[in-house]
Design an enzyme around this catalytic site. Structure first.
Site, PDB file in Angstrom:
ATOM      1  N   SER A 211      26.175  14.251  29.533  1.00 41.68           N
ATOM      2  CA  SER A 211      25.405  13.415  29.695  1.00 41.68           C
ATOM      3  C   SER A 211      25.629  12.302  28.658  1.00 41.68           C
ATOM      4  O   SER A 211      26.899  11.592  28.918  1.00 41.68           O
ATOM      5  CB  SER A 211      23.906  13.881  29.114  1.00 41.68           C
TER       6      SER A 211
ATOM      7  N   ASP B 155      19.450  14.214  40.189  1.00 37.96           N
ATOM      8  CA  ASP B 155      19.448  13.737  38.684  1.00 37.96           C
ATOM      9  C   ASP B 155      18.554  12.645  38.795  1.00 37.96           C
ATOM     10  O   ASP B 155      18.911  11.456  39.310  1.00 37.96           O
ATOM     11  CB  ASP B 155      20.776  13.441  38.499  1.00 37.96           C
TER      12      ASP B 155
ATOM     13  N   HIS C  30      19.383  16.569  36.017  1.00 35.98           N
ATOM     14  CA  HIS C  30      20.252  16.354  34.990  1.00 35.98           C
ATOM     15  C   HIS C  30      20.674  17.589  34.195  1.00 35.98           C
ATOM     16  O   HIS C  30      21.677  17.230  33.500  1.00 35.98           O
ATOM     17  CB  HIS C  30      19.360  15.081  34.108  1.00 35.98           C
TER      18      HIS C  30
HETATM   19  C1  MLT Z   1      23.038   7.857  27.974  1.00 41.06           C
HETATM   20  O1  MLT Z   1      22.397   7.074  27.357  1.00 41.06           O
HETATM   21  O2  MLT Z   1      24.089   8.007  27.855  1.00 41.06           O
HETATM   22  C2  MLT Z   1      22.664   8.378  29.546  1.00 41.06           C
HETATM   23  O3  MLT Z   1      21.238   7.718  29.694  1.00 41.06           O
HETATM   24  C3  MLT Z   1      22.087   9.758  29.233  1.00 41.06           C
HETATM   25  C4  MLT Z   1      21.387  10.297  28.134  1.00 41.06           C
HETATM   26  O4  MLT Z   1      21.721  10.415  27.043  1.00 41.06           O
HETATM   27  O5  MLT Z   1      20.067  10.394  28.552  1.00 41.06           O
END
Ligand code: MLT
Length: 202
Positions: A105, A155, A186
């Protein structure tokens, strides 16, 4: 723990011939989060796991964002440079070769930025639920750098087209990209472990 530029954990290798893993957690994680994943994915490999230095409502991240999926790109560029510096320090302090990133992520997104902005820092990368980090990255030479992208078909944070665009950007830069879309969201699933473990062992 040595006083390097990021709070981090380091686990030395217990076997000689696996690339070290640079573990990069998701929003709200910390340096302890992905150690079990790293041990499972690459038994015996050295693990280097920094904590994201940015706080969003108390939750560590690797760079600032303006909204979900909308990044503060100036901050991202600066933080990617800081992380590249940390990797260099840690390699020297612990005697490590260039690591393969395993990012989830937010951690996958800074790993993608590291690839595009600082080619050569990573020997490869496993990007779990990554998205395009920068609208207009500089031309990078990633010739032969192996990258595995595992996306989730359902996701809600990373649209399928965005993950496909990231795969295209990295291929364009010469990386050897494998992109698989798993039937999930996700969050990580067993299939991520199986695919990433096999890819790292290849
Ligand atoms: C991010 O901010 O890198 C993406 O939205 C993934 C997350 O951290 O939720």
């Amino acid at each position: 723990m040595t006083a390097l530029s990021f709070i981090h954990r380091h686990e030395p290798a217990s076997g000689p011939d696996r690339a070290p893993l640079l573990l990069l957690h998701g929003t709200g994680g910390d340096e302890g989060d992905l150690l079990p994943l790293g041990r499972a994915l690459a038994p015996g490999a050295a693990l280097l796991s920094p904590r994201g230095p940015v706080l969003e409502n108390g939750m560590p991240r690797f760079f600032r964002r303006l909204a979900e999926g909308v990044f503060d790109e100036a901050d991202l560029r600066r933080r990617a440079a800081d992380l590249a510096g940390f990797v260099g320090q840690a390699r020297e302090a612990y005697g490590l070769p260039a690591p393969v990133a395993v990012g989830f992520s937010n951690g996958a997104n800074i790993a993608a930025a590291l690839l595009l902005l600082h080619p050569g820092v990573l020997a490869g990368a496993v990007l779990l639920r990554a998205m395009v980090p920068l609208a207009d990255p500089p031309a990078a030479d990633l010739a032969g750098t192996p990258v595995l992208i595992l996306s989730g078909a359902l996701d809600p944070i990373v649209p399928a087209a965005n993950a496909a665009r990231l795969a295209g950007m990295l291929r364009e830069a010469g990386a050897a990209v494998t992109h698989e879309v798993l039937p999930g969201g996700h969050g990580l699933m067993q299939a991520d472990l199986v695919r990433a473990g096999a890819w790292l062992a290849r």
